[in-house]
Design a protein around this motif. Structure first.
Motif, PDB file in Angstrom:
ATOM      1  N   VAL A 125      15.978 -12.450  -4.407  1.00 26.33           N
ATOM      2  CA  VAL A 125      15.479 -13.366  -5.435  1.00 26.33           C
ATOM      3  C   VAL A 125      15.664 -12.751  -6.822  1.00 26.33           C
ATOM      4  N   VAL A 126      15.355 -11.464  -6.951  1.00 25.05           N
ATOM      5  CA  VAL A 126      15.485 -10.779  -8.245  1.00 25.05           C
ATOM      6  C   VAL A 126      16.942 -10.752  -8.687  1.00 25.05           C
ATOM      7  N   ARG A 127      17.865 -10.486  -7.756  1.00 25.91           N
ATOM      8  CA  ARG A 127      19.289 -10.473  -8.119  1.00 25.91           C
ATOM      9  C   ARG A 127      19.733 -11.842  -8.622  1.00 25.91           C
ATOM     10  N   TYR A 128      19.230 -12.889  -7.957  1.00 30.74           N
ATOM     11  CA  TYR A 128      19.650 -14.233  -8.327  1.00 30.74           C
ATOM     12  C   TYR A 128      19.244 -14.594  -9.753  1.00 30.74           C
ATOM     13  N   ILE A 129      18.027 -14.204 -10.172  1.00 30.72           N
ATOM     14  CA  ILE A 129      17.493 -14.719 -11.439  1.00 30.72           C
ATOM     15  C   ILE A 129      17.618 -13.736 -12.601  1.00 30.72           C
ATOM     16  N   SER A 130      17.932 -12.467 -12.325  1.00 32.31           N
ATOM     17  CA  SER A 130      17.851 -11.423 -13.365  1.00 32.31           C
ATOM     18  C   SER A 130      19.210 -11.054 -13.948  1.00 32.31           C
ATOM     19  N   ASP A 131      19.172 -10.573 -15.201  1.00 30.94           N
ATOM     20  CA  ASP A 131      20.347  -9.967 -15.832  1.00 30.94           C
ATOM     21  C   ASP A 131      20.429  -8.489 -15.468  1.00 30.94           C
ATOM     22  N   ARG A 132      19.277  -7.821 -15.548  1.00 28.89           N
ATOM     23  CA  ARG A 132      19.205  -6.415 -15.135  1.00 28.89           C
ATOM     24  C   ARG A 132      18.079  -6.258 -14.122  1.00 28.89           C
ATOM     25  N   ILE A 133      18.164  -5.194 -13.323  1.00 31.51           N
ATOM     26  CA  ILE A 133      17.131  -4.901 -12.327  1.00 31.51           C
ATOM     27  C   ILE A 133      16.629  -3.482 -12.536  1.00 31.51           C
ATOM     28  N   MET A 134      15.304  -3.330 -12.412  1.00 35.16           N
ATOM     29  CA  MET A 134      14.673  -2.012 -12.457  1.00 35.16           C
ATOM     30  C   MET A 134      13.882  -1.850 -11.152  1.00 35.16           C
ATOM     31  N   VAL A 135      14.206  -0.842 -10.375  1.00 34.31           N
ATOM     32  CA  VAL A 135      13.575  -0.612  -9.073  1.00 34.31           C
ATOM     33  C   VAL A 135      12.487   0.444  -9.229  1.00 34.31           C
ATOM     34  N   MET A 136      11.260   0.106  -8.787  1.00 36.33           N
ATOM     35  CA  MET A 136      10.149   1.048  -8.870  1.00 36.33           C
ATOM     36  C   MET A 136       9.770   1.559  -7.486  1.00 36.33           C
ATOM     37  N   ASN A 137       9.355   2.816  -7.444  1.00 35.80           N
ATOM     38  CA  ASN A 137       8.896   3.437  -6.201  1.00 35.80           C
ATOM     39  C   ASN A 137       7.866   4.505  -6.542  1.00 35.80           C
TER      40      ASN A 137
END
Length: 579
Positions: free
Chosen positions: A532-544
């Motif tokens: 879902v995030v890939r579909y709607i986002s320009d950039r992605i930030m992954v938190m852990n």
């Protein structure tokens, strides 16, 4: 040999003062021993009513069994009609021969009993065993469902466990009497994709070990492909299609089945309009084709890379965080001095550019919601700085932030709990306009609210209705309209589609994309689902674990992840058989 379960011509109505609702309309299906059958459909399709009817757990009234039979045949013996059995006979079957895992473990588990006592209770109810043996069997089941520290969890209460652990306790309880049939009602809907995958594999492994049959209820056809051999698709109380899972995915016949497959974001290029159920049901003979190709790394990635370079060169940063930390004390002295801390957000720095959508993704507990709320100062940062349009928010007092509140809005995860049940939705949307003294009169504010309702595909006549009168997807539209009321420049969407049916999720994602183009606001989109995030986002930030694990352009992070954690998140996404 008779099938394990046979439902014949079952019809169920709900009788209320406003009229009769036909929940099930003459449905028939069989469940054989040792098979996993998926019951698929959106909210309101009749899936849960079907499963609750098997154990006669529907309240009567308002539920009324209009017609039909439900035959249960254990160990090849003659079938018994469950609808004609007494309450006492059903009590010996429930939890013993037919067990059920409910959708929400927190509301299904008793908060004042330990997890071990609750599983022991199920064992002692149906088996003539001593408490010592029942306790040992409970611990053994905790081991089988792969709970960490089974003996420790025996003495813990539900609120002390994570969502995935609570779901494992529910599985252990359901399996403790080794039933012939296990009913799983949306057991993974609100879980992280990684936890969801482990739960699905666990259910399948336990089914193979015990040879029991499983009815797996879900709204997501991607999940179906992970566990089931056969699928039954329901729509508005009717069975519209049933076949093997492979055949359902490769050759769906009914328009509704095609719609469920097509509207999943994992099957589509980033940003393109998602098809919705109405596209297929209204198309008639000219039904759209179901997309079967994998989405690929698009040229948009390189285009956005150039755009990002331009933005950086122009210093067009809307919001930035510098060495931001949010710590919560987990252990204190007798006098209240903190000794240990939970580092929900731990020394992170990032920037958000104007008019972009930044996806923030990670498992539950990674710190993404805490970060989102800290950016709005709904949670006070422990240290670090937050800048918005060049203004340092962390240097402002709370009363000084009031003028900025109208420019920064949030859409919460659960729309029902974020709406006042005593206020009509018109009043709820108009409230921020009154607080910030925007528009001079009640009439102009009402006109503005009606305009906003129509922008989010609701109607003017909804103005005077209350939150409980709307579906989950409609309530999500209401809180989006409320967030847009002040015409903000920046919106945080916190898990705003995670609990929605896939088709409703598609409608809300399309709506967000349309509104973003129309209003030009900047978005941080928080979710645990990378597809879902890939579909709607320009950039992605992954938190852990409170840290930024990885960040980059959406397609690059999704298709060529660098960190092992991101690879594990992507591998856990249920993709179905179409991609």
């Amino acid at each position: 040999m008779h099938p394990l379960l046979t439902i014949q011509n079952l019809s169920v109505d709900f009788i209320a003062e406003t009229g009769i609702s036909h929940a099930l309309k003459n449905i028939s299906l069989t469940i054989n021993r040792g098979e996993i059958v998926a019951l698929v459909g959106e909210s309101g399709s009749g899936k849960s009513v079907t499963s609750l009817s098997i154990l006669q757990l529907l309240p009567s009234p308002p539920a009324k069994y209009v017609s039909g039979d439900i035959f249960f045949s254990e160990d090849g013996a003659g079938p018994v009609n469950l609808l004609k059995k007494s309450r006492y006979t059903l009590q010996s079957i429930r939890g013993n021969k037919i067990a059920m895992i409910f959708q929400e473990p927190m509301s299904s588990l008793n908060p004042v009993l330990t997890c071990g006592d609750q599983v022991m209770e199920a064992i002692l109810t149906h088996k003539q065993l001593s408490k010592a043996i029942a306790r040992q069997q409970t611990i053994d089941w905790f081991e089988k469902v792969k709970l960490p520290d089974p003996e420790g969890i025996f003495d813990r209460y539900p609120h002390q466990l994570s969502g995935g652990q609570k779901q494992r306790v529910m599985i252990a309880m359901a399996m403790s009497c080794q039933p012939s049939l296990l009913i799983c009602d949306e057991p993974t809907t609100a879980l992280d994709v990684t936890v969801q995958k482990t739960i699905l594999l666990l259910i399948k492994e336990l089914q193979q070990q015990s040879g029991m049959a499983v009815i797996f209820i879900t709204h997501d056809l991607g999940v179906v492909a992970e566990v089931a051999g056969r699928a039954v698709v329901m729509y508005k109380g009717e069975i519209v299609e049933q076949n093997t899972v492979k055949e359902i995915f490769s050759n769906p016949r009914h328009p509704y089945t095609k719609a469920l497959i097509a509207c999943r974001p994992v099957n589509h290029q980033r940003g393109e309009r998602l098809p919705v159920v109405s596209d297929f049901l209204e198309a008639g003979s000219q039904m759209p084709e179901v997309r079967k190709a994998k989405p690929k790394m698009t040229d948009q990635a390189s285009g956005f890379r150039d755009l990002t370079s331009d933005i950086r060169s122009q210093t067009s940063v809307l919001l930035s965080a510098e060495h931001l930390s949010v710590w919560f004390s987990s252990k204190k002295t007798f006098f209240g001095k903190p000794l240990e801390f939970t580092k929900a957000v731990d020394d992170i720095s990032f920037e958000v550019y104007k008019n972009e959508t930044l996806g923030l993704v990670g498992e539950s507990g990674c710190g993404k919601t805490t970060l989102g709320r800290a950016l709005l100062r709904l949670i006070e940062p422990t240290r670090g700085k937050i800048f918005y349009n060049g203004i340092e928010l962390t240097a402002k007092k709370k009363d000084e932030l009031r003028s900025l509140r109208k420019d920064i809005q949030i859409v919460f995860q659960d729309p029902y709990s974020s709406l006042n049940p005593r206020l009509t939705i018109g009043s709820a949307i108009a409230e921020p306009l009154k607080v910030h003294k925007i528009l001079p009169s009640g009439k102009t504010r009402k006109d503005k609210v009606v305009e906003l309702l129509e922008r989010v595909d609701l109607r003017a006549e909804h103005f005077n209705r209350y939150p409980h009168e709307f579906s989950g997807g409609q309530r999500q539209r209401i809180v989006i309209a409320r967030a847009l009321a002040l015409n903000p420049s920046f919106i945080i969407c916190d898990e705003s589609v995670s609990a929605l049916d896939v088709s409703v999720q598609a409608q809300v994602l399309n709506l967000l994309n349309n509104l973003k183009r129309e209003f030009g606001f900047t978005v941080i989109f928080i979710s645990h689902d990378l597809s879902v995030v890939r579909y709607i986002s320009d950039r992605i930030m992954v938190m852990n674990k409170g840290k930024i694990e990885e960040s980059g352009l959406a397609d690059e992070v999704y298709f060529t992840p660098r960190s092992e954690y991101t690879k594990r998140l992507i591998a856990s996404i249920p993709r179905g058989l179409t991609v």
